[in-house]
Write a protein that holds these residues in place. Structure first.
Motif, short mmCIF file in Angstrom:
data_model
loop_
_atom_site.label_atom_id
_atom_site.label_comp_id
_atom_site.label_asym_id
_atom_site.label_seq_id
_atom_site.Cartn_x
_atom_site.Cartn_y
_atom_site.Cartn_z
N LYS A 1 0.83 -1.22 0.00
CA LYS A 1 0.00 0.00 0.00
C LYS A 1 0.86 1.26 0.00
CE LYS A 1 -4.20 -1.90 1.90
NZ LYS A 1 -5.19 -1.91 2.96
N THR A 2 1.95 1.26 0.74
CA THR A 2 2.84 2.42 0.75
C THR A 2 3.47 2.61 -0.62
OG1 THR A 2 3.31 2.05 3.09
CG2 THR A 2 4.85 3.45 1.89
N ARG B 1 3.48 5.69 -5.83
CA ARG B 1 3.27 5.64 -7.28
C ARG B 1 2.05 6.47 -7.69
NH1 ARG B 1 3.60 -0.72 -8.94
NH2 ARG B 1 5.42 -1.28 -7.71
N THR B 2 0.98 6.36 -6.91
CA THR B 2 -0.24 7.11 -7.21
C THR B 2 0.00 8.61 -7.13
OG1 THR B 2 -1.61 5.29 -6.39
CG2 THR B 2 -2.66 7.46 -6.51
N ALA C 1 -8.09 1.26 -4.94
CA ALA C 1 -9.22 1.97 -4.32
C ALA C 1 -8.97 2.18 -2.83
CB ALA C 1 -10.52 1.20 -4.54
N GLN C 2 -8.41 1.18 -2.17
CA GLN C 2 -8.09 1.31 -0.74
C GLN C 2 -7.01 2.38 -0.52
OE1 GLN C 2 -7.07 -2.56 0.89
NE2 GLN C 2 -8.61 -3.53 -0.40
N VAL C 3 -6.02 2.39 -1.39
CA VAL C 3 -4.94 3.37 -1.29
C VAL C 3 -5.47 4.78 -1.54
CG1 VAL C 3 -2.76 4.12 -2.35
CG2 VAL C 3 -3.15 1.70 -1.86
N ILE C 4 -6.30 4.93 -2.55
CA ILE C 4 -6.88 6.24 -2.87
C ILE C 4 -7.71 6.75 -1.70
CG2 ILE C 4 -8.61 7.39 -4.33
CD1 ILE C 4 -7.55 5.55 -6.65
N GLY D 1 8.27 11.41 3.46
CA GLY D 1 8.22 10.92 4.84
C GLY D 1 6.81 10.94 5.40
N ALA D 2 6.07 12.00 5.11
CA ALA D 2 4.68 12.10 5.59
C ALA D 2 3.81 11.02 4.97
CB ALA D 2 4.12 13.48 5.29
N VAL D 3 4.03 10.74 3.70
CA VAL D 3 3.27 9.68 3.02
C VAL D 3 3.59 8.33 3.65
CG1 VAL D 3 2.88 8.48 0.83
CG2 VAL D 3 3.20 10.97 0.85
N PHE D 4 4.87 8.05 3.84
CA PHE D 4 5.26 6.77 4.43
C PHE D 4 4.72 6.63 5.84
CE2 PHE D 4 8.99 4.97 1.84
CZ PHE D 4 8.39 5.31 0.65
#
Length: 162
Positions: free
Chosen positions: A6-7, A12-13, A42-45, A76-79
Motif C-alpha cells: 500500500k505504501t 506511485r499514485t 481503491a483502498q490506497v486512494i 516521509g509524511a506519506v510513508f
C-alpha cells in the motif's frame, strides 16, 4: 526493512497525480499506469484522501488529483501515513510477547533507526521525484509526451564511501 504494498502504491499514485497535475485522473488510468489492481488501488486512494494528500470527486466524471502542490508533499509524511500504525518489530507493539523485553537493549536503537529513516524521507518532496524526469513522465503521462521542460543540471548526489 520492507515497506507494505500500500505504501508503494501510494507513492506511485502520488507521482502519477504529480505528472498529470492539471488533470482529474481516473482510478482505471492510474491502476494501468502503475501496475496495480483497481480494487487494491481503491483502498490506497481512500487512505490518501483521508490523509489529505489527494482530493477525490465521485461520480461518472469523477477522479482524483493532488490536494496540495507536489513541493509540499513530503515522502516521509506519506510513508508515515501508511506505515506508522504497523509496528516495525514486536517490541514496538502493544501486543509484545517477547520474553526478552524486560532486559533487551535493542529497542531504543531500533526506535532511533526508524526515526532516522522517516527523517531522511521528510527531506524528500514529491516534486523532486517527478520534476525534470522525462522517463517517468513518458511512463505516467495520460496525454503523452510533452515538450521537455527546462531543467537546471544538478550534480548527482554523492553517497558516502563505505
Amino acid at each position: 526493512m520492507r515497506l507494505t504494498t500500500k505504501t508503494n502504491l501510494a507513492l506511485r499514485t502520488l507521482m502519477f497525480c504529480a505528472v498529470n497535475k492539471d488533470i482529474l485522473v481516473r482510478k482505471q488510468d492510474a491502476a494501468k499506469a502503475i501496475n496495480a489492481s483497481e480494487n487494491h488501488l481503491a483502498q490506497v486512494i481512500n487512505k490518501l484522501s483521508q490523509e489529505g494528500f489527494i482530493t477525490t470527486l465521485r461520480g461518472r466524471h469523477g477522479g482524483f488529483h493532488l490536494a496540495r502542490a507536489a513541493d509540499v508533499i513530503s515522502v516521509g509524511a506519506v510513508f508515515r501515513a501508511f506505515e506508522s500504525g504497523l509496528p516495525f518489530i514486536e517490541c514496538f507493539s502493544d501486543k509484545n510477547t517477547c520474553p526478552l523485553k524486560a532486559h533487551c537493549g535493542v529497542r531504543p536503537h531500533l526506535s532511533r533507526a526508524v526515526d532516522s529513516f522517516y527523517s531522511a524521507l521528510d527531506e524528500l518532496y514529491l516534486n523532486e521525484l517527478v520534476s525534470c524526469n522525462s522517463g517517468l513522465e513518458a511512463l505516467l503521462s495520460i496525454s503523452g509526451p510533452r515538450a521537455p521542460a527546462k531543467c537546471a543540471v544538478q550534480p548527482a548526489p554523492q553517497l558516502a564511501a563505505e
